[in-house]
Write a protein that holds these residues in place. Structure first.
Motif, PDB file in Angstrom:
ATOM      1  N   ARG A  70       0.836  -1.325  -0.196  1.00 43.91           N
ATOM      2  CA  ARG A  70      -0.126  -0.073   0.097  1.00 43.91           C
ATOM      3  C   ARG A  70       0.843   1.437   0.155  1.00 43.91           C
ATOM      4  O   ARG A  70       0.572   2.325  -0.810  1.00 43.91           O
ATOM      5  CB  ARG A  70      -0.958   0.176   1.050  1.00 43.91           C
ATOM      6  N   GLU A  71       2.127   1.247   0.808  1.00 44.81           N
ATOM      7  CA  GLU A  71       2.703   2.291   0.942  1.00 44.81           C
ATOM      8  C   GLU A  71       3.379   2.811  -0.513  1.00 44.81           C
ATOM      9  O   GLU A  71       3.561   3.718  -0.817  1.00 44.81           O
ATOM     10  CB  GLU A  71       3.834   2.163   2.085  1.00 44.81           C
ATOM     11  N   MET A  72       3.941   1.457  -1.143  1.00 42.29           N
ATOM     12  CA  MET A  72       4.289   1.594  -2.581  1.00 42.29           C
ATOM     13  C   MET A  72       3.587   2.226  -3.269  1.00 42.29           C
ATOM     14  O   MET A  72       3.688   3.039  -4.155  1.00 42.29           O
ATOM     15  CB  MET A  72       4.891   0.341  -2.927  1.00 42.29           C
ATOM     16  N   SER A  73       2.257   1.687  -3.339  1.00 42.11           N
ATOM     17  CA  SER A  73       1.200   2.285  -4.400  1.00 42.11           C
ATOM     18  C   SER A  73       1.013   3.618  -4.076  1.00 42.11           C
ATOM     19  O   SER A  73       0.814   4.032  -5.222  1.00 42.11           O
ATOM     20  CB  SER A  73      -0.036   1.459  -4.093  1.00 42.11           C
ATOM     21  N   LEU A  74       0.761   4.325  -2.910  1.00 45.01           N
ATOM     22  CA  LEU A  74       0.672   5.691  -2.812  1.00 45.01           C
ATOM     23  C   LEU A  74       1.730   6.366  -3.244  1.00 45.01           C
ATOM     24  O   LEU A  74       1.520   7.351  -3.844  1.00 45.01           O
ATOM     25  CB  LEU A  74       0.631   5.987  -1.106  1.00 45.01           C
ATOM     26  N   ILE A  75       2.944   6.057  -3.184  1.00 42.27           N
ATOM     27  CA  ILE A  75       4.315   6.568  -3.750  1.00 42.27           C
ATOM     28  C   ILE A  75       4.014   6.685  -5.230  1.00 42.27           C
ATOM     29  O   ILE A  75       4.349   7.760  -5.960  1.00 42.27           O
ATOM     30  CB  ILE A  75       5.561   5.896  -3.230  1.00 42.27           C
ATOM     31  N   VAL A  76       3.686   5.637  -5.813  1.00 36.43           N
ATOM     32  CA  VAL A  76       3.629   5.533  -7.362  1.00 36.43           C
ATOM     33  C   VAL A  76       2.564   6.578  -7.634  1.00 36.43           C
ATOM     34  O   VAL A  76       2.556   6.960  -8.903  1.00 36.43           O
ATOM     35  CB  VAL A  76       3.343   3.877  -7.730  1.00 36.43           C
ATOM     36  N   GLU A  77       1.391   6.296  -7.065  1.00 34.25           N
ATOM     37  CA  GLU A  77       0.439   7.285  -7.407  1.00 34.25           C
ATOM     38  C   GLU A  77       0.579   8.915  -7.520  1.00 34.25           C
ATOM     39  O   GLU A  77       0.480   9.653  -8.193  1.00 34.25           O
ATOM     40  CB  GLU A  77      -0.973   7.097  -6.511  1.00 34.25           C
ATOM     41  N   ALA A  78       1.435   9.064  -6.241  1.00 34.74           N
ATOM     42  CA  ALA A  78       1.941  10.608  -6.178  1.00 34.74           C
ATOM     43  C   ALA A  78       2.755  10.763  -7.426  1.00 34.74           C
ATOM     44  O   ALA A  78       2.961  12.135  -8.098  1.00 34.74           O
ATOM     45  CB  ALA A  78       2.783  10.706  -5.079  1.00 34.74           C
ATOM     46  N   GLU A  79       3.424  10.059  -7.950  1.00 31.34           N
ATOM     47  CA  GLU A  79       4.541  10.007  -8.858  1.00 31.34           C
ATOM     48  C   GLU A  79       3.681  10.360 -10.312  1.00 31.34           C
ATOM     49  O   GLU A  79       3.958  11.190 -11.210  1.00 31.34           O
ATOM     50  CB  GLU A  79       5.349   8.908  -9.278  1.00 31.34           C
ATOM     51  N   VAL A  80       2.528   9.534 -10.568  1.00 30.21           N
ATOM     52  CA  VAL A  80       1.742   9.674 -11.682  1.00 30.21           C
ATOM     53  C   VAL A  80       1.114  11.025 -11.577  1.00 30.21           C
ATOM     54  O   VAL A  80       0.823  11.943 -12.770  1.00 30.21           O
ATOM     55  CB  VAL A  80       0.630   8.679 -11.671  1.00 30.21           C
ATOM     56  N   LYS A  82       1.902  13.804 -10.039  1.00 33.41           N
ATOM     57  CA  LYS A  82       2.916  15.109 -10.259  1.00 33.41           C
ATOM     58  C   LYS A  82       3.037  15.287 -11.843  1.00 33.41           C
ATOM     59  O   LYS A  82       2.940  16.355 -12.263  1.00 33.41           O
ATOM     60  CB  LYS A  82       4.258  14.635  -9.785  1.00 33.41           C
ATOM     61  N   ALA A  83       2.864  14.077 -12.487  1.00 36.92           N
ATOM     62  CA  ALA A  83       2.877  14.492 -13.977  1.00 36.92           C
ATOM     63  C   ALA A  83       1.690  14.990 -14.634  1.00 36.92           C
ATOM     64  O   ALA A  83       1.659  15.736 -15.512  1.00 36.92           O
ATOM     65  CB  ALA A  83       3.511  13.088 -14.754  1.00 36.92           C
ATOM     66  N   ILE A  84       0.656  14.592 -14.039  1.00 35.64           N
ATOM     67  CA  ILE A  84      -0.748  14.757 -14.347  1.00 35.64           C
ATOM     68  C   ILE A  84      -0.977  16.344 -14.243  1.00 35.64           C
ATOM     69  O   ILE A  84      -1.573  17.165 -15.165  1.00 35.64           O
ATOM     70  CB  ILE A  84      -1.802  14.081 -13.727  1.00 35.64           C
ATOM     71  N   ILE A  85      -0.788  16.945 -13.063  1.00 41.57           N
ATOM     72  CA  ILE A  85      -0.952  18.352 -12.579  1.00 41.57           C
ATOM     73  C   ILE A  85      -0.086  19.283 -13.419  1.00 41.57           C
ATOM     74  O   ILE A  85      -0.048  20.566 -13.435  1.00 41.57           O
ATOM     75  CB  ILE A  85      -1.094  18.478 -11.388  1.00 41.57           C
ATOM     76  N   GLU A  99       1.696  15.956 -26.075  1.00 44.99           N
ATOM     77  CA  GLU A  99       2.332  16.147 -24.907  1.00 44.99           C
ATOM     78  C   GLU A  99       2.013  15.157 -23.606  1.00 44.99           C
ATOM     79  O   GLU A  99       2.780  14.880 -22.979  1.00 44.99           O
ATOM     80  CB  GLU A  99       2.109  17.539 -24.318  1.00 44.99           C
ATOM     81  N   LEU A 100       0.703  14.829 -23.749  1.00 40.92           N
ATOM     82  CA  LEU A 100       0.280  14.104 -22.603  1.00 40.92           C
ATOM     83  C   LEU A 100       0.911  12.595 -22.996  1.00 40.92           C
ATOM     84  O   LEU A 100       1.357  11.900 -21.936  1.00 40.92           O
ATOM     85  CB  LEU A 100      -1.264  13.817 -22.763  1.00 40.92           C
ATOM     86  N   ILE A 101       1.023  12.120 -24.535  1.00 42.31           N
ATOM     87  CA  ILE A 101       1.322  10.922 -24.733  1.00 42.31           C
ATOM     88  C   ILE A 101       2.982  10.878 -24.218  1.00 42.31           C
ATOM     89  O   ILE A 101       3.561   9.950 -23.434  1.00 42.31           O
ATOM     90  CB  ILE A 101       1.536  10.709 -26.169  1.00 42.31           C
ATOM     91  N   GLU A 102       3.759  11.891 -24.377  1.00 45.24           N
ATOM     92  CA  GLU A 102       4.845  11.954 -23.952  1.00 45.24           C
ATOM     93  C   GLU A 102       5.238  12.012 -22.373  1.00 45.24           C
ATOM     94  O   GLU A 102       5.973  11.445 -21.879  1.00 45.24           O
ATOM     95  CB  GLU A 102       5.729  13.417 -24.422  1.00 45.24           C
ATOM     96  N   ARG A 103       4.233  12.698 -21.610  1.00 48.57           N
ATOM     97  CA  ARG A 103       4.299  12.719 -20.329  1.00 48.57           C
ATOM     98  C   ARG A 103       4.157  11.298 -19.433  1.00 48.57           C
ATOM     99  O   ARG A 103       4.786  10.578 -18.725  1.00 48.57           O
ATOM    100  CB  ARG A 103       3.270  13.439 -19.701  1.00 48.57           C
ATOM    101  N   ARG A 104       3.249  10.552 -20.240  1.00 46.76           N
ATOM    102  CA  ARG A 104       2.696   9.020 -19.717  1.00 46.76           C
ATOM    103  C   ARG A 104       4.123   8.126 -19.999  1.00 46.76           C
ATOM    104  O   ARG A 104       4.413   7.277 -19.278  1.00 46.76           O
ATOM    105  CB  ARG A 104       1.540   8.746 -20.459  1.00 46.76           C
TER     106      ARG A 104
END
Length: 202
Positions: A70-80, A82-85, A99-104
């Motif tokens: 769960r802790e790892m999942s929260l860190i991964v979600e935060a990383e995603v 950060k790119a989204i916003i 640009e969205l393709i490049e970010r992803r």
């Protein structure tokens, strides 16, 4: 007025808290290192050895391995997220889509080992399953916001775009099909271009 000088008891308590915080950070870092190295099913023993803490310490700070996932999942979600916003560099939807393709591509490549480890554990964890579904929905929402109404409301086009730009598609291209990062990104750019404007990207 109460004295601000710490008592031996409070200093001892603060020391224990700091040691626990340090151990917790090392355990989480160990979990991330092991999954980054390709370990899909991480054991508590592996985490303890990598973090250089006792096995009892792992389970004192995390009640079970699911808590660590769960802790790892929260860190991964935060990383995603950060790119989204990040603000887009252009105003036109078509260049924003590229640009969205490049970010992803960039963020998916970074989080791929952790996502694979989480996916292997997900069937045993309602939290990870719900977290996965929520992130998929969030990414779909971001894509829908970028697209013009005529494409966003075209169910067939939207679903194909969502698939092409998903983590699962990226993982398949990189792992099962053996494409390099730039090759996988270019393939997605061309496929998206062919779908939305009937041409191949330059």
């Amino acid at each position: 007025m109460a004295s601000s000088v710490p008592t031996p008891e409070s200093a001892k308590l603060d020391g224990r808290r700091q040691r626990s915080a340090d151990s917790r950070a090392r355990i989480v870092a160990a979990m991330l290192e092991l999954t980054r190295e390709g370990c899909v099913s991480v054991s508590a023993e592996q985490v303890a050895a990598r973090a250089e803490v006792g096995l009892r310490t792992v389970f004192r700070l995390f009640k079970d391995m699911d808590s660590l996932y769960r802790e790892m999942s929260l860190i991964v979600e935060a990383e995603v997220r950060k790119a989204i916003i990040l603000p887009y560099r252009t105003d036109h939807w078509r260049t924003r889509l590229d640009e969205l393709i490049e970010r992803r591509a960039q963020v998916f490549e970074r989080i791929a080992p952790h996502k694979r480890a989480g996916a292997a554990h997900r069937h045993r964890s309602p939290f990870l399953e719900e977290s996965h579904r929520a992130m998929v929905a969030e990414l779909r929402g971001v894509l829908r916001e970028v697209l013009p109404a005529d494409i966003a409301e075209d169910r067939e086009k939207f679903e194909i775009l969502d698939l092409l730009m998903s983590f699962e598609a990226w993982s398949r291209l990189r792992e099962e099909q053996g494409l390099g990062v730039e090759e996988a990104r270019s393939l997605i750019v061309h496929a998206v271009a062919k779908l939305v404007d009937g041409s191949r990207a330059p």
